[in-house]
Every structure is written in C-alpha cells, then in structure tokens.
Write a protein that holds these residues in place. Sequence first.
Motif, PDB file in Angstrom:
ATOM      1  N   UNK B   9       0.807  -1.238   0.009  1.00  0.00           N
ATOM      2  CA  UNK B   9       0.039   0.095   0.040  1.00  0.00           C
ATOM      3  C   UNK B   9       0.837   1.198   0.064  1.00  0.00           C
ATOM      4  N   UNK B  10       2.052   1.082   0.837  1.00  0.00           N
ATOM      5  CA  UNK B  10       3.024   2.347   0.883  1.00  0.00           C
ATOM      6  C   UNK B  10       4.054   1.807   0.762  1.00  0.00           C
ATOM      7  N   UNK B  35      -2.669   2.834 -13.611  1.00  0.00           N
ATOM      8  CA  UNK B  35      -2.719   4.368 -13.786  1.00  0.00           C
ATOM      9  C   UNK B  35      -1.943   4.864 -12.860  1.00  0.00           C
ATOM     10  N   UNK B  37      -1.475   8.500 -10.756  1.00  0.00           N
ATOM     11  CA  UNK B  37      -2.619   9.532 -10.260  1.00  0.00           C
ATOM     12  C   UNK B  37      -1.487  10.766  -9.881  1.00  0.00           C
ATOM     13  N   UNK B  41      -5.007  14.801  -8.522  1.00  0.00           N
ATOM     14  CA  UNK B  41      -5.853  13.625  -8.580  1.00  0.00           C
ATOM     15  C   UNK B  41      -6.400  13.214 -10.147  1.00  0.00           C
ATOM     16  N   UNK B  88       1.126   7.982  -6.750  1.00  0.00           N
ATOM     17  CA  UNK B  88      -0.077   7.097  -6.591  1.00  0.00           C
ATOM     18  C   UNK B  88      -0.223   6.344  -7.804  1.00  0.00           C
ATOM     19  N   UNK B  90      -2.456   3.150  -9.367  1.00  0.00           N
ATOM     20  CA  UNK B  90      -3.674   2.463  -9.281  1.00  0.00           C
ATOM     21  C   UNK B  90      -3.892   1.560 -10.377  1.00  0.00           C
ATOM     22  N   UNK B 110      -4.422   0.965  -4.429  1.00  0.00           N
ATOM     23  CA  UNK B 110      -3.317   1.703  -4.909  1.00  0.00           C
ATOM     24  C   UNK B 110      -2.095   1.751  -3.939  1.00  0.00           C
TER      25      UNK B 110
END
Lengths: 112, 116
Positions: B9-10, B35, B37, B41, B88, B90, B110
């Motif tokens: 996640x991170x 994707x 981001x 956004x 980020x 996704x 993400x």
Amino acid sequence: GNSVTQMEGPVTLSEEAFLTINCTYTATGYPSLFWYVQYPGEGLQLLLKATKADDKGSNKGFEATYRKETTSFHLEKGSVQVSDSAVYFCALRRGGSYIPTFGRGTSLIVHP
Amino acid sequence: EADIYQTPRYLVIGTGKKITLECSQTMGHDKMYWYQQDPGMELHLIHYSYGVNSTEKGDLSSESTVSRIRTEHFPLTLESARPSHTSQYLCASSEYSFGSMNTEAFFGQGTRLTVV
C-alpha cells in the motif's frame, strides 16, 4: 476521440446542502457512463452507472441521468453528509473499446 | 466488493533501487490497467493489457514496464527508481464482452510510492 469534462473543484458545501457536479462527454455512438468515488487514501469505487440514454443510475442517495441530447451525466445528491467528502470521477466507456476514459476528478469537501 | 489487490500500500525507497508493484485480481478479467495519479488527482493511463502475453503502453509515457504471464497477475516494475516516480499508482481490471451490462472497471486500493 473520447473525452470527459468535469467541473473544476474543490466544491465546498455545508452538511445537508444540495450537490451537483457537472459532467459532459464527447464520444461516438452510445457509451456507457459512470461515476466513481475515491475516498482519501483509497482506490476508486464505482458509485453508479448508466448504459443507455435516459437511464438513471442511483446509489447511496446519489443520482445521475444519461442525457444523450446534451451529452451530459451530472451527479446530484439532495443532502450531502460530511462522509461524502471525496473525489468524484466521471467516466465513459465507448462500445467497442474496453479502455475507460476518465474526467479530471472533482474534489468535494463537506463541512459540518 | 472488488477482488483486486495491490501490494504494498505504501513504499518508501531510495533512488536507484529496483521495485515491483504487485496487482492481482480473482475475477478472471482479461483486461487490466495501470494508472498513475498526480497530486491534482487526475488519472493517467500508463499501461494496459488485453490478456496473457499482451501489454501496451498507455497515454502517458512511463519508464516503468509491465508483464502479463498469468491472467490474474499484472505487476509493474521500475528498474531504477527516481524521485520523479513518486506518485500514487492504481491498478484496475474489467470484463469486456460485446453487449455486456458489466462494463465497469474495478480498482485496487493503490500503492503510494515515495522515492527519496
């Protein structure tokens, strides 16, 4: 080509206010239309969809109607809550293409 | 609830390291996407796949690479991470069949990547 245009944010509202987020699209044929929501720190979730003209998608108090004549799919909610604070994405998928096209996203901030 | 998972996640990693972001789905979808981001956004398609052994570059140029050896798995690799890769990421998947009503994409939660 396909494109989606959303109103710029942030949209800032007080709790229980009426919400409209505008979305218009450009596409050939009859695309499927979607609204996705992204809460902080999360991925996108499908909020609602409509697959043909005059269809109304609805979920969690949100609604959007597929308007072929105005090529629009505006998102509405009669009374927003603080928990609705998120980023909202309008999207389309044209028949014959499996790649979704997203708008730039509109941030909604709801104050108590 | 969507059955598509991203790990980690991170991730905070140093410049020059090789990293792989994992994405798996259990829905049997042929079509998968990555994707990027940006802070504003907006979503930028960087890779997609029609199915096993098929990958294509998306609209946004990216130094990352992807592979699709199994239907359920679509990892993204950066050979040498740089601070400009901080973003980020996704992953998404979808079913496609002509005339299908199930036309939406499903997203993972993400991976937030920070390169220091």
